[in-house]
Design an enzyme around this catalytic site. Structure first.
Site, mmCIF file in Angstrom:
data_model
loop_
_atom_site.group_PDB
_atom_site.id
_atom_site.type_symbol
_atom_site.label_atom_id
_atom_site.label_comp_id
_atom_site.label_asym_id
_atom_site.label_seq_id
_atom_site.Cartn_x
_atom_site.Cartn_y
_atom_site.Cartn_z
ATOM 1 N N ASP A 1 0.829 -1.208 0.000
ATOM 2 C CA ASP A 1 0.000 0.000 0.000
ATOM 3 C C ASP A 1 0.862 1.256 0.000
ATOM 4 O OD1 ASP A 1 0.843 -0.862 2.570
ATOM 5 O OD2 ASP A 1 -0.479 0.610 3.484
ATOM 6 N N GLU A 2 0.269 2.323 -0.447
ATOM 7 C CA GLU A 2 0.809 3.677 -0.303
ATOM 8 C C GLU A 2 2.262 3.816 -0.737
ATOM 9 O OE1 GLU A 2 -1.799 5.809 3.041
ATOM 10 O OE2 GLU A 2 -0.382 4.396 3.898
ATOM 11 N N VAL A 3 2.582 3.303 -1.896
ATOM 12 C CA VAL A 3 3.905 3.564 -2.472
ATOM 13 C C VAL A 3 3.938 5.041 -2.880
ATOM 14 C CG1 VAL A 3 5.408 3.075 -4.434
ATOM 15 C CG2 VAL A 3 4.247 1.197 -3.233
#
Lengths: 561, 561
Positions: B335-337
């Site tokens: 998630d949330e790269v």
């Protein structure tokens, strides 16, 4: 603009960071020297015949300093401080001195219940970096207690060494900006034990909250045993194990008093009294009738205030409790009187018609009876804001204290009527908001006072908003509150702490921090100190919640946006 | 209209009320007879060589029945039931029988980690009102365990008598509507001890949650000790006391397995990995740089995914952990790269340019490496939704399980790509929402995912919203989640329980209650049962919060609006 910005940055850099003290004293100077606590450290009292509760307070402070075992909130938890341990001076003694009346010192518990305008919590504190004897001086034993709570918060432990890195510390005449700094607990929606309350008082002591507002009864249960009216708790407590004996009440009062805390008991009337119907059904209108129509929440039922017999009964109940309490203040409640209930209640309408009174005129008479009884006992009445703003009460004494709860916007209107106020606004200080609602069949379940009141929101409260300068003296202070529709012993600590410490600093430190900056807008400086007091609470067995990841707690300001 | 209303009222009156069982079995019939438990009650097993963890489960059930000591949630707490004690029959024995493979029963812990599509939790239960031997039958020891957790919830205690008032109880082939029913705990933002986790597993067992999703690392700390990479925890744990040894991990896995719970460990990559920079600074882009620009929350830093050495290192780390775990599933996060970070990172840009790849193409390679390693170990990968919906990943295996967290609205899009999903939507299941935010200088401090997710809101979740009928099998289930920026051991129980039980019933019972009514919209029927399991949790040492005043908890439906 560059010079201005530079100046601001430089000044900001001088704000003391990571101080451990909450609330921050109003006058405060400190250094950055390491000072160790001697293994034989003691606290001496330089006057004769100190009261036992001061001796006990000293014993507790000595224990806290040993058992707090708080690592400084920085990466390494104090390992960088330890380099200076070898060359640091050692503090061997703290001396407590009384500036006035040292010949006849009063117990802390006595000073703690003095009238608000006569209460003296001021103290000075000096801890030098050369190891010379530290001093806490005050006019009263209550002031000495406040100094002890400050002194306790100076100390960290690293690898067995107890030390401060803030020496020298000089606090001159620290005293609260507001005389009333409270926390309210509702023990009626759900029950809390004496030990729950004592643990709460421990936390209150740590942050110098001086009033425990005990909302002891409500429509759901009557957990207070009154010798003269045993039927109330017999029928109204959730169970015998879920009620307070007279001895329990005295136990709480004593425990609070020793910690500098006044106990303001509230028996809410004439609304919020359905449970009286369990033993006195004739006294209660709308008893267990449709709550959606006749009450703000279940169950419905409120005292038949138009009945003189009910007024007299109520006054006797209040008196039976109030006379056992040392406090000069007592709350009769007065919020959320449901007019629809009374309009539909036959007996009430009959009595109003027979006496030619409106409902609010009858409420005026009811209040005159109950408050008159309290006044005769030397008690000052406390009421919720509707008594002044909605019910057109005319018989309230001028010295009545009014709690403003519906909205902070209502404070000015109450003050304009000349009453003293305590700020208890739902929009800043209700700790229960934002965690759902207690009704059984709402698919969203949001609370009426969403959102959750963060510590930041509470911390930015302005006690003098819209208050004219000549009315400032009418603002006594404020309190955060826990209504317990959805709380119990299970989450008492976590829903209250450290959030309730916000108002403790709002009303002790006031609008201006010791470095001259405004408190409001200074969240970033406050947070590291609030972390510190939170971790200290946890060390003392109070399950206060985290405010940030520990990564942030160890790195002040790094997690600011 | 009157006949219709009457019909509805009559039907409503047949909904079983105040049943104590959560989640309610999918098939359920009961009566209203009192049945007492014998003082010499025992639980027998009718097959040879039962596994030790089944014997242990029986021992725990025997103990719970004695120690729960739960008074029935009605006025009088069971006093009205006691009139029938004298004439009631007595249950002397419960028999556990295996329908299949009784000759070679597997341990519960083995059955608990079977692949999701091969796991069999079904059971039947019969407790008649005549005192004849009760029966729990199942195909597996795991099913027997589920039957035991149901059986435990039948019993109340009044004045020393253990009894049920629901006899006879007949449950035929109760089995979960969804195979994945989870709870996620983040042990990286703040640390939790093994005992905190075990207490949580106890509560999960009670409500038949079968997956502990352990979000064990994140950017703030690396609390897992890995023999092959000791530097990660040495530099990345908050302290040595705040990290899990390999033995701790096995302890949790064993404890969970015995309670029918699979442990899904997540090592979130390539984002949420700043703390790896504490030991491997060359592997981390934007390490401790301005988080407002380069991360969703402090601290900034994520693995240099374009570097093949970093991909190989990551795969080795994942493998070192995954190979010690019995579960068939393992989460690599995803998630949330933060693309702004990689755009500003010189080494990443150089590597992308040298290899002629876009960032997401490099992420594809990174994922192929890490997931390939896991696949070789027999593990099915679990990822967050961005891997499918935002990063255009092409190398994900078809059997990858995707967790939908950003919004419940995203579930359909993931399913349409053919992946299996687990519902973990922030708008229904994030337990941390609505309690402030962890940043240091925001004067309001509201959370990004306000409001608080009430149990009611979670309970009304529809797992099949916008899912076409031919894709239903891709919906594995769901979980509630606790991200711990503002949580720690102090409030673990109170912020999780009983709310996390909502999804336990959503995904066990499914859309239809045993009486044929829809689950959604049936808050009013569910609440008394949720009270019951909450009070039972408290009796077992789990500090689950109140949902209503006790007055309401004792009077089902009376506090409905």
């Amino acid at each position: 603009m560059l010079p201005l910005i530079t100046t601001l940055v430089l000044v900001f850099a001088t704000i003391p960071r990571c101080f451990s003290i909450w609330p921050i004293p109003r006058s405060f100077k400190s250094g950055n020297q390491i000072l160790k606590l001697s293994n034989s450290f003691d606290i001496s009292i330089n006057f004769t015949d100190p009261p036992q509760d001061l001796l006990d307070a000293v014993t507790r402070t000595m224990a806290f300093i040993q058992t707090d075992q708080l690592g400084r909130l920085t990466v390494g938890r104090g390992s960088s401080d330890s380099d200076a341990f070898g060359s640091a001076q050692i503090l061997n003694r703290l001396m407590l001195t009384l500036e006035l009346d040292a010949s006849a010192p009063q117990p802390i518990a006595t000073e703690a219940v003095a009238a608000l305008d006569a209460r003296d919590e001021s103290y000075s504190l000096s801890v030098q970096s050369d190891g010379s004897t530290g001093v806490v001086s005050a006019n009263t034993t209550l002031g000495l207690l406040r100094g002890l709570s400050t002194f306790e918060q100076l100390w960290y432990t690293y690898n067995g060494t107890i030390y401060t890195n803030y020496a020298p510390v000089t606090i001159i005449n620290d005293s609260p900006a507001y005389s009333f700094r409270g926390f309210m607990l509702d023990t009626a929606r759900n029950f809390f034990s004496v030990s729950d309350i004592k643990r709460t008082l421990d936390a209150m002591y740590l942050v110098k909250i001086n009033t425990f507002h005990w909302h002891i009864t409500d429509s759901q249960s009557w957990p207070i045993q009154i010798d003269k009216f045993p039927e109330l708790a017999q029928a109204g407590a959730y169970s015998a194990n879920q009620s307070f004996t007279p001895e329990d009440i005295q136990d709480v009062v004593s425990y609070a008093g020793e910690r500098g805390i006044d106990v303001l008991v509230e028996i809410d009337t004439p609304g919020h009294t359905a449970i009286i119907g369990a033993s006195h059904p004739d006294y209660v209108a709308c008893y267990l009738s449709d709550w959606v129509t006749f009450a703000g929440e279940p169950p419905a039922g409120q005292l038949r205030l138009a009945d003189a017999a009910v007024a007299n009964f109520t006054a006797e109940v209040l008196a039976a409790v109030a006379k056992t309490l040392p406090s000069t203040i007592f709350s009769t409640g007065g919020d959320e009187v449901d007019t629809a209930c009374y309009a539909a209640d036959g007996p009430t309408q009959t009595m109003l018609n027979e006496t030619g009174r409106t409902l609010f005129e009858a409420l005026d008479d009811f209040t005159a009876t109950t408050h008159g009884t309290l006044h005769a006992l030397g008690k000052t009445a406390v009421v919720w804001e509707e008594m002044v703003l909605e019910y057109n009460t005319t018989t309230l004494r001028n010295d009545t204290i009014v709690m403003v709860w519906i909205s902070s916007d209502d404070a000015a209107a109450v003050v304009q009527k000349g009453y003293r106020i305590v700020h208890a606004p739902s929009n800043y200080f209700y700790l229960d908001c934002g965690a759902g609602e207690p009704l059984g069949n709402d698919p969203t379940g949001n609370s009426w006072c969403d959102p959750f009141k963060t510590w930041q929101e509470s911390y930015t409260f302005d006690p003098l908003a819209n208050i004219s300068s000549d009315q400032v003296s009418l603002v006594l202070g404020g309190e955060q509150l826990l209504w317990t529709e959805q709380s119990g012993p299970e989450n008492l600590d976590s829903i209250v702490w450290p959030r309730a410490a916000s108002s403790a600093e709002v009303f002790w430190t006031g609008d201006t921090l010791p470095d001259g900056f405004d408190r409001v807008g200074n969240i970033s400086e406050a947070l590291p100190r609030l972390h510190d007091v939170r971790y200290r609470m946890v060390q003392r067995g109070i399950q206060a919640i985290r405010l940030q990841p520990e990564w942030c707690a160890l790195r002040p300001q790094v997690c600011d946006a």
